[in-house]
Design a protein around this motif. Structure first.
Motif, PDB file in Angstrom:
ATOM      1  N   UNK A 277       0.847  -1.102  -0.273  1.00 30.54           N
ATOM      2  CA  UNK A 277       0.104   0.261   0.279  1.00 30.54           C
ATOM      3  C   UNK A 277       0.446   1.146  -0.225  1.00 30.54           C
ATOM      4  N   UNK A 278       1.919   1.339   0.588  1.00 36.14           N
ATOM      5  CA  UNK A 278       2.975   2.116   0.828  1.00 36.14           C
ATOM      6  C   UNK A 278       3.221   2.485  -0.406  1.00 36.14           C
ATOM      7  N   UNK A 279       4.055   1.775  -1.262  1.00 35.67           N
ATOM      8  CA  UNK A 279       4.651   2.043  -2.666  1.00 35.67           C
ATOM      9  C   UNK A 279       3.374   2.815  -3.433  1.00 35.67           C
ATOM     10  N   UNK A 280       2.059   1.876  -3.490  1.00 32.88           N
ATOM     11  CA  UNK A 280       1.027   2.437  -4.374  1.00 32.88           C
ATOM     12  C   UNK A 280       0.978   3.971  -3.751  1.00 32.88           C
ATOM     13  N   UNK A 281       0.763   4.904  -2.644  1.00 35.19           N
ATOM     14  CA  UNK A 281       0.739   5.913  -2.520  1.00 35.19           C
ATOM     15  C   UNK A 281       0.989   7.264  -3.382  1.00 35.19           C
ATOM     16  N   UNK A 282       0.462   7.823  -4.352  1.00 37.60           N
ATOM     17  CA  UNK A 282       1.176   9.192  -5.142  1.00 37.60           C
ATOM     18  C   UNK A 282       2.441  10.162  -4.251  1.00 37.60           C
ATOM     19  N   UNK A 283       1.954  10.082  -2.231  1.00 40.63           N
ATOM     20  CA  UNK A 283       2.950  10.972  -2.334  1.00 40.63           C
ATOM     21  C   UNK A 283       3.836  10.217  -1.238  1.00 40.63           C
ATOM     22  N   UNK A 284       3.844   8.853  -0.980  1.00 38.65           N
ATOM     23  CA  UNK A 284       4.698   8.173   0.042  1.00 38.65           C
ATOM     24  C   UNK A 284       5.934   7.169  -1.094  1.00 38.65           C
ATOM     25  N   UNK A 287       9.731   7.760  -2.832  1.00 35.15           N
ATOM     26  CA  UNK A 287      10.332   7.834  -2.600  1.00 35.15           C
ATOM     27  C   UNK A 287      10.872   6.105  -1.886  1.00 35.15           C
ATOM     28  N   UNK A 288       9.578   5.636  -1.596  1.00 36.62           N
ATOM     29  CA  UNK A 288       9.730   4.352  -0.525  1.00 36.62           C
ATOM     30  C   UNK A 288      10.360   3.381  -1.675  1.00 36.62           C
ATOM     31  N   UNK A 289      10.129   3.489  -2.454  1.00 34.96           N
ATOM     32  CA  UNK A 289      10.073   2.397  -3.476  1.00 34.96           C
ATOM     33  C   UNK A 289      11.590   2.494  -3.865  1.00 34.96           C
ATOM     34  N   UNK A 290      12.022   3.859  -4.092  1.00 37.71           N
ATOM     35  CA  UNK A 290      13.536   3.890  -4.584  1.00 37.71           C
ATOM     36  C   UNK A 290      14.397   4.005  -3.122  1.00 37.71           C
ATOM     37  N   UNK A 292      12.988   1.413  -1.279  1.00 45.00           N
ATOM     38  CA  UNK A 292      13.195  -0.156  -0.752  1.00 45.00           C
ATOM     39  C   UNK A 292      14.052  -1.022  -2.174  1.00 45.00           C
ATOM     40  N   UNK A 293      14.014  -0.056  -3.766  1.00 47.58           N
ATOM     41  CA  UNK A 293      15.511  -1.125  -4.205  1.00 47.58           C
ATOM     42  C   UNK A 293      16.623  -0.504  -3.898  1.00 47.58           C
ATOM     43  N   UNK A 294      17.054   0.119  -2.914  1.00 44.18           N
ATOM     44  CA  UNK A 294      17.727   0.631  -3.151  1.00 44.18           C
ATOM     45  C   UNK A 294      18.264  -0.923  -1.907  1.00 44.18           C
ATOM     46  N   UNK A 295      17.616  -0.610  -0.897  1.00 42.32           N
ATOM     47  CA  UNK A 295      17.596  -1.464   0.200  1.00 42.32           C
ATOM     48  C   UNK A 295      17.728  -2.895  -0.170  1.00 42.32           C
ATOM     49  N   UNK A 296      16.468  -3.119  -0.765  1.00 40.81           N
ATOM     50  CA  UNK A 296      16.712  -4.725  -1.581  1.00 40.81           C
ATOM     51  C   UNK A 296      18.635  -4.983  -2.327  1.00 40.81           C
ATOM     52  N   UNK A 297      19.115  -4.048  -2.536  1.00 41.17           N
ATOM     53  CA  UNK A 297      19.745  -4.330  -4.457  1.00 41.17           C
ATOM     54  C   UNK A 297      21.485  -4.260  -3.083  1.00 41.17           C
ATOM     55  N   UNK A 298      21.270  -3.401  -2.354  1.00 39.64           N
ATOM     56  CA  UNK A 298      22.623  -3.255  -1.399  1.00 39.64           C
ATOM     57  C   UNK A 298      22.977  -4.063  -0.097  1.00 39.64           C
ATOM     58  N   UNK A 299      21.505  -3.903   0.610  1.00 39.42           N
ATOM     59  CA  UNK A 299      21.652  -4.559   2.353  1.00 39.42           C
ATOM     60  C   UNK A 299      21.463  -6.130   1.935  1.00 39.42           C
ATOM     61  N   UNK A 300      20.238  -6.272   1.272  1.00 38.09           N
ATOM     62  CA  UNK A 300      20.101  -7.949   1.511  1.00 38.09           C
ATOM     63  C   UNK A 300      21.053  -9.055   0.431  1.00 38.09           C
TER      64      UNK A 300
END
Length: 300
Positions: A277-284, A287-290, A292-300
Motif C-alpha cells: 500500500x505504501x508503494x502505491x501511494x502518490x505521496x509516499x 521515495x519509498x520505492x526508491x 526499497x530498491x536500494x535496500x533490497x539491492x545493497x543490504x540484502x
C-alpha cells in the motif's frame, strides 16, 4: 421486493477477537487499530462498506475495544487545535473517520466464534439481508468486490460469499467451497463448504475470504449450529446447511475474486500489506520505492 431480495443497507464487522498473533502489541491495543501505513485497519473496512452504499455499520466488539469507538467518534479538542493551527489537511483526515457511516456497537460477551459474533447482530439487522466484512482482509478500493457481491445477491437471493483461488497446500488455512459454474464467469453456485480441510480432502482450491452477504434466515440456522472446529460456532457450518437445503434461506453463490487483497491476518502478511500500500501511494510511493530498491539491492 421480498426480504431476501431487499436492498442491502447494513454491514456487520466482527471485531471481538483478542489478536493473540500480534502480542504484545495487542495487549492494550485492539488488533483492528494497528496502523496500515497511516490508518488503522478497521478504517479501510468501514470505508469499503460506505463506498458500497452501506451507511449503517454494526461493530461486534469485546472487552478492551473502546479505542474503536473513540476512533470513529468526534475529537473536538484535537479538531479545534488543528483548526487553530490552520492545518486543514490533517483536520480533514481526522474528521473523515467520524463522517464515514453511522456506526453502532454491540458486545460479544462470550467469544464463541465468528458464527456467534454474527448472531449477536440479529436484533440490529432484523429481517433484511446484510453484509459481513472481516477486518483481516483489506480489499483494494479499485476492485469493488462488495458491490459485485451485492449485485449477485440481488440477482439470486440467498447468500453470497467471496472466494479466491489459493495454493492447494494453503487451503487448510481457510474455509473451502465446492462449486459449480453459472452463466457468469465470476460467479459459482456453492454446493458444499468445509472449514479448514486437510489439503488431501479439500473439494477445491476456492478459499472463502472475509466478505459475506447473508440473508436474515442465517440467524435461525446459527442458533441451531453446534460448535465445530476449534469448539466455536462457525459461519462456514451454517452456510454448509444453507447450501445443502436452500429452502432454509435460499441458495449460496460465490463471487470468485481476482483483484487486489491485502491480508493482515498474520505478522508477515501484515508487513507485506503495508509495503504494497505504501508503494502505491502518490505521496509516499516514489521515495519509498526508491529506498526499497536500494535496500533490497545493497543490504540484502
Amino acid at each position: 421486493m421480498t426480504p431476501s431480495h431487499a436492498r442491502i443497507s447494513k454491514a456487520v464487522i466482527p471485531a471481538a477477537g483478542l489478536g493473540t498473533r500480534f502480542l504484545p502489541a495487542t495487549k492494550a491495543t485492539p488488533k483492528e487499530m494497528l496502523p496500515v501505513v497511516d490508518k488503522p485497519a478497521i478504517q479501510y473496512v468501514v470505508e469499503e462498506a460506505a463506498a458500497a452504499g452501506l451507511s449503517d455499520v454494526l461493530m461486534v466488539t469485546g472487552r478492551n475495544k473502546r479505542p474503536l469507538e473513540d476512533h470513529f467518534d468526534r475529537n473536538y479538542e484535537l479538531e479545534e487545535a488543528l483548526h487553530r493551527k490552520g492545518d486543514d489537511t490533517r483536520l480533514a483526515k481526522v474528521e473523515e473517520s467520524s463522517d464515514l457511516a453511522t456506526i453502532h456497537y454491540v458486545r460479544q460477551g462470550n467469544p464463541k466464534g465468528l458464527g456467534h459474533a454474527i448472531l449477536c447482530a440479529a436484533p440490529h439487522v432484523g429481517d433484511q439481508p446484510f453484509a459481513v466484512l472481516l477486518g483481516d482482509d483489506l480489499i483494494d478500493p479499485r476492485d469493488p468486490l462488495l458491490q459485485r457481491m451485492i449485485e449477485v445477491q440481488e440477482q439470486y437471493g440467498g447468500s453470497v460469499i467471496a472466494l479466491m483461488e489459493v495454493d492447494p497446500a494453503q487451503i487448510h488455512l481457510y474455509g473451502c467451497a465446492a462449486a459449480l459454474p453459472t452463466g457468469d464467469d465470476d460467479v459459482v453456485e456453492v454446493s458444499d463448504l468445509v472449514e479448514k480441510p486437510d489439503p488431501a480432502e479439500a473439494p477445491s482450491n476456492l478459499a472463502i475470504i472475509g466478505r459475506y452477504i447473508l440473508p436474515p434466515a442465517v440467524f435461525d440456522v446459527l442458533r441451531k449450529t453446534e460448535p465445530g472446529r476449534g469448539g466455536e460456532i462457525q459461519i462456514t457450518d451454517a452456510l454448509h446447511s444453507l447450501a445443502a437445503d436452500p429452502s432454509l434461506g435460499g441458495p449460496v453463490h460465490g463471487v470468485v475474486f481476482k483483484g487486489r487483497r491485502y491480508d493482515t491476518g498474520d505478522r508477515g502478511d501484515y508487513l507485506r500489506a503495508i509495503v504494497r500500500l505504501a508503494c502505491e501511494r502518490e505521496d509516499l510511493g516514489p521515495d519509498f520505492r526508491a529506498w526499497l530498491r536500494s535496500y533490497v539491492t545493497e543490504e540484502m
